[in-house]
Write a protein that holds these residues in place. Structure first.
Motif, short mmCIF file in Angstrom:
data_model
loop_
_atom_site.label_atom_id
_atom_site.label_comp_id
_atom_site.label_asym_id
_atom_site.label_seq_id
_atom_site.Cartn_x
_atom_site.Cartn_y
_atom_site.Cartn_z
N GLY A 26 48.87 62.44 9.18
CA GLY A 26 47.91 61.71 10.00
C GLY A 26 48.17 60.22 9.96
O GLY A 26 48.07 59.53 10.96
N ALA A 27 48.51 59.72 8.74
CA ALA A 27 48.77 58.28 8.61
C ALA A 27 50.02 57.87 9.36
O ALA A 27 50.16 56.73 9.78
CB ALA A 27 48.90 57.93 7.12
N ALA A 28 50.97 58.82 9.49
CA ALA A 28 52.23 58.50 10.16
C ALA A 28 52.12 58.55 11.68
O ALA A 28 53.04 58.18 12.38
CB ALA A 28 53.32 59.45 9.68
N THR A 29 51.01 59.05 12.20
CA THR A 29 50.84 59.12 13.64
C THR A 29 50.81 57.71 14.23
O THR A 29 49.98 56.90 13.83
CB THR A 29 49.54 59.85 14.02
N PRO A 30 51.72 57.36 15.13
CA PRO A 30 51.75 55.99 15.67
C PRO A 30 50.51 55.68 16.50
O PRO A 30 50.02 56.54 17.24
CB PRO A 30 53.02 55.98 16.53
N LEU A 31 50.01 54.47 16.36
CA LEU A 31 48.86 54.03 17.15
C LEU A 31 49.35 53.39 18.44
O LEU A 31 50.45 52.83 18.50
CB LEU A 31 48.04 53.00 16.35
N GLU A 32 48.53 53.49 19.47
CA GLU A 32 48.83 52.76 20.70
C GLU A 32 48.74 51.26 20.43
O GLU A 32 47.81 50.80 19.78
CB GLU A 32 47.83 53.15 21.79
N SER A 33 49.72 50.51 20.94
CA SER A 33 49.72 49.05 20.75
C SER A 33 49.27 48.36 22.03
O SER A 33 49.63 48.77 23.14
CB SER A 33 51.12 48.57 20.36
N TYR A 34 48.49 47.29 21.85
CA TYR A 34 47.93 46.57 22.99
C TYR A 34 48.25 45.08 22.88
O TYR A 34 48.27 44.52 21.78
CB TYR A 34 46.41 46.76 23.07
N ASP A 35 48.51 44.47 24.03
CA ASP A 35 48.74 43.03 24.13
C ASP A 35 47.56 42.39 24.85
O ASP A 35 46.93 43.02 25.70
CB ASP A 35 50.00 42.72 24.94
N THR A 66 45.97 41.14 10.23
CA THR A 66 46.50 42.48 10.44
C THR A 66 46.64 42.75 11.93
O THR A 66 46.08 42.02 12.76
CB THR A 66 45.55 43.54 9.81
N GLU A 67 47.39 43.82 12.26
CA GLU A 67 47.48 44.26 13.65
C GLU A 67 46.28 45.11 14.06
O GLU A 67 46.08 45.36 15.25
CB GLU A 67 48.76 45.08 13.87
N ARG A 68 45.49 45.57 13.09
CA ARG A 68 44.39 46.47 13.39
C ARG A 68 43.29 45.76 14.17
O ARG A 68 43.05 44.56 14.00
CB ARG A 68 43.80 47.04 12.10
N ILE A 69 42.62 46.49 15.05
CA ILE A 69 41.57 45.95 15.91
C ILE A 69 40.23 46.14 15.21
O ILE A 69 39.80 47.28 14.98
CB ILE A 69 41.57 46.64 17.28
N MET A 70 39.57 45.03 14.88
CA MET A 70 38.34 45.10 14.09
C MET A 70 37.13 45.45 14.95
O MET A 70 36.96 44.92 16.05
CB MET A 70 38.08 43.78 13.36
N LEU A 81 39.68 50.24 14.67
CA LEU A 81 39.88 51.35 15.59
C LEU A 81 40.94 52.30 15.04
O LEU A 81 41.94 51.86 14.47
CB LEU A 81 40.32 50.84 16.96
N THR A 82 40.72 53.57 15.23
CA THR A 82 41.64 54.57 14.68
C THR A 82 42.74 54.97 15.65
O THR A 82 43.67 55.68 15.27
CB THR A 82 40.86 55.84 14.27
N ASP A 83 42.63 54.54 16.92
CA ASP A 83 43.62 54.98 17.91
C ASP A 83 44.29 53.82 18.64
O ASP A 83 44.90 54.01 19.68
CB ASP A 83 42.97 55.92 18.92
N ILE A 178 40.24 51.42 25.47
CA ILE A 178 40.79 50.61 26.57
C ILE A 178 39.75 49.64 27.11
O ILE A 178 40.07 48.50 27.48
CB ILE A 178 41.35 51.52 27.70
N ASP A 179 38.48 50.05 27.13
CA ASP A 179 37.42 49.16 27.60
C ASP A 179 37.20 48.01 26.61
O ASP A 179 36.97 46.86 27.02
CB ASP A 179 36.12 49.93 27.81
N LEU A 180 37.28 48.31 25.32
CA LEU A 180 37.14 47.26 24.31
C LEU A 180 38.30 46.27 24.41
O LEU A 180 38.09 45.05 24.34
CB LEU A 180 37.09 47.88 22.92
N VAL A 181 39.52 46.78 24.59
CA VAL A 181 40.68 45.89 24.71
C VAL A 181 40.54 44.98 25.93
O VAL A 181 40.86 43.78 25.87
CB VAL A 181 41.98 46.71 24.77
#
Length: 208
Positions: A26-35, A66-70, A81-83, A178-181
């Motif tokens: 589960g940890a190795a599952t790549p997350l979608e990246s957003y710009d 971090t790259e994570r979205i708070m 976010l987990t995804d 996607i709405d949050l981004v």
């Protein structure tokens, strides 16, 4: 008695191993990246200031390094976010956006992360204290908050020419990633346009 105990221990170890493998998978599952994007309609200078502007990486608390979205389900609770994640660490991403926005203003001979010579003419120093989505206390949706404190410094004598805090709140109707981004993108663009206008005005550059 010994054989049943050994069998039980072996089964327990096997199940624990399966759980660990599952967690690693589960940890190795790549997350979608957003710009996030620099605004296309930011302020534009009437004439260029023949000076260099260096934009430093904003300082930030550990939770934003971090790259994570708070996200904040509650005021004192921070999660991610987990995804989805940013394409770069949040301070580096904001630095890139600031450079692009100020570069697009055509107000300077050079805008970048490092000076062309031994030092630049001006330096933009900042602190990113908020880049998060806060869940609505009642009903659905969330509010994206972006808060950046900036100081414009003259390199020759290290004097602070101007300082200002930019604080933007942007409502988002849905908590889908996607709405949050998109909410983050809108809030950040408002901040960047205000920042660019403030930098130009602080240096006496007129915009048209």
């Amino acid at each position: 008695m010994l054989r049943p105990i050994l069998t039980l221990l072996a089964a327990t170890a096997f199940l624990s191993g399966c759980a660990a493998i599952s967690a690693l998978s589960g940890a190795a599952t790549p997350l979608e990246s957003y710009d996030l994007q620099a605004p296309a309609d930011g302020p534009v200078a009437r004439s260029s200031l023949a000076r260099q502007l260096v934009v430093e990486v904003p300082s930030a608390p550990g939770g934003l390094m971090t790259e994570r979205i708070m996200i904040r389900p509650r005021p004192l609770q921070a999660q991610y976010l987990t995804d989805g994640q940013w394409s770069a660490e949040a301070p580096l991403m904001i630095q890139t956006l600031m450079v692009r926005t100020l570069e697009d203003s055509n107000g300077f001979r050079y805008v970048g992360r490092r000076p062309l010579g031994s030092f630049g003419d001006y330096v933009l120093i900042s602190e990113l204290t908020d880049l998060q989505a806060e869940a609505a206390q009642q009903g659905d949706g969330a509010t994206v908050r972006v808060r950046l404190t900036a100081r414009l410094v003259r390199e020759s004598d290290a004097s602070v020419l101007s300082a200002r805090t930019f604080n933007v709140s942007f409502p988002v109707a849905s908590t889908e990633t996607i709405d949050l981004v998109e909410g983050f993108n809108s809030a950040t663009q408002i901040m960047l346009k205000d920042l660019s206008a403030w930098v130009l005005a602080s240096l006496g550059v007129r915009v048209g």
